[in-house]
Design a protein around this motif. Sequence first.
Motif: not given
Lengths: 129, 261, 384
Positions: C209-218, C228-231
């Motif tokens: 789920g978070p993997a998909l979210l990160l990909l979408i946010l990228f 997207i803050p680096r941290e």
Amino acid sequence: MYDGNKIIPGLVIFLGLITFPFWYNIGSAAYEKPQLKLPEIEKECVEPKDWIRAEHMQLLDDWRDLAVRDNTRLYVNQAGKSFDMSLSKTCMSSRCHANKAEFCDRCHDALAVSPYCWDCHVEPPIVEE
Amino acid sequence: MALNRRSFLKAAGLTTLAGLGGHAAMELLAPGALEAAQPAQVGAYPEALTAKRWAMLIDTEKFTSAELYQKCIDACHKTHNVPTIPGKQEVKWLWTERYAGTFPEQQHALVPEKVKHQPFLLLCNHCDDPPCVRVCPTKATFKRADGIVMMDMHRCIGCRYCMAGCPYGARSFNFRDPRPFVENIDEHYPTRMKGVVEKCTFCEDRLAKGQLPACVEVSEGALIFGDLADEDSEVRRILRERYSLRRKPSLGTNPSVFYLI
Amino acid sequence: MLEKALQGNKTYWGWIGALLVLIGIGFGCYLYQLNEGLTITGLSRDVSWGFYIAQFTILVGVAASGVMLVLPYYLHGHKPFGRLVIYGEFLAVAAVIMCLLFIVVDLGQPQRLMNVLLHPTPNSILFWDMVVLNGYLFLNIVIGWSHLHAEKKGIRPPSWVKPLIYLSIPWAISIHTVTAFLYAGLPGRHFWLTAILAARFLASAFACGPALLLLILFIVRRVSDLVIPREAIQTLSKIITYAWILNLFFLALELFTGFYSNLPGHMHSFEYLFAGHHGYDSLVPWMWNFVFLAVTSLILMVNPGTRNNQTTLIIALIMMFVAGWIDKGLGLIIGGFVPNPFEGITEYWPTIPEAFIAVGVYAAGFLILTVLYKITLEVRRANA
């Protein structure tokens, strides 16, 4: 009025849409009470005719639940006469409304309702006289 | 029709207790408001066969010919308008399966050749604790007081959870409109519509009219039907005398179908 | 605020148009299915659930994973997640709507859907799934929308939202637990009949789920002014890594129990999935791809060098999501139905209309997601 040039055409379109059934039917023939072919053999229905006319769907719905869910298949009407709670075996028996097209369908078509009872329940074959 | 008024009223009363809702009762009373002296009544047929828990014994020794199996299957499928759909979306209420598939985890390879290659008759087991009933989200499938696991095809939404739940593969789904696949439709029993699940009902419609299940009737004594709760019944007598198996006993479903070995 | 989704450049409208086309194709196929019945799918008497229910299961996980932003931010005060939480909540909204759509397209008699409410049946897990999914949808819409509204007005979110946020945390766990219970409570299905199924569902969901979210946010960052803050990326990557380790660990536990005990019922499905069974082996290449992708992404995520490198991180996340999709979307559902109750094998593969209906549902979900993200971005741009 702000944005009157948008609101007024919008209102007109809206009114046009909700009155669609009225003007769509302008010019078509007025509703006529369908002529039903009544059973020739059996003269008495399960319950009084007027009540059946209005409530037969409710009666069938109750019959269905009683037969399928409560294993209760016998119906005794107010006159004390008993019937099998079955659309095809009682209502549509050869003594009664065996001819779906000339009885059931006439009203249903005129009122534009299409109950899906006969998707499963079998319409008796028309016997040629 | 000669109807024992008292037993009839009793049956009607019991029906009400059994959960016939106020809605149905009220609607049935409604015609009375018009003209009649007494309200309409509902009940069971006096000739109905009743039991505390229906059960079926399958005498595997008497099933010696393929014709007898087929006779039972045909009787069942014809009575209930079960369609003959080829392929993996088939619908069946009563069918045969090889020994290993009927008793997985109870079978081994060294049984007599006769048993190994004999087909076994399969149907809904009408479990005492049916997983299909547990999972159904609409009570479209439910267990009756007499043990029959019943199917209300009017209420089924076609989620097929019961098919995942049934450990016996007893349930079929109508992937398509079954009517074109029913040869000689029997007008006394409905067909089904696409999108609902169906299965054997122990011929509850026949029991209600005092008849034995269709398969039992034609089985030449190879299928025995009766009340498991009655110690003096024929099924209990035979179970006392002969060795029997049930399918997948470890699952705790407690089937009502017994295989006499 | 919805009007903010009506302004965009050509790329935005092109994307919206493409989604609408896919929805249209899917809808057309659905009408075909409605007319013909589920016979147009690859489903059968033996494999009676397939692609739709598998997508449903995965998306419940995606929906639940929003909690991996909510929990660190609200319970641990992890500030870098502050401006990202809403994206997790809106992803949950889109995912739950897709879940509900997948249930509807799977039904044989969808017009009778309301029977679930007319005849409520608390002994059915499907009833509870309906309750928790709709509840979760409601919570996320209310929380996300009220926060966005407050942000637009430049005020603090209303105080009544706080309890809802705290409620949404266990609620997120509940949706995937109940979804696992759909499978884990069936006595005849050995592959699913395991106490660890819910835990495994949650672990794989909190990775994928978070993997998909990160990909979408990228992707969103490329086409907008999203920061997207680096941290935040680093924390989320670590969460994903831990969850993925747990998922694979739980899978290993399953394999141990099945194969050390040598119980046939526990081994059959695994044997079918990874080795094939009497020539039935259509899933074998997929499952070994799962193993390859799962292990490779694990290595890339565990190693700080590759985890903190944007390019390798993206590769790892894609691999992990695909691995999770194969595991849950193909292996779990089909494997549960093979072998059938008679120890026979019927294979399953979705048909083309079935796949298009699924794509249509995904397109509908992404349309909702796009609109919600667009509104968020516009509100924030106006405030900036």
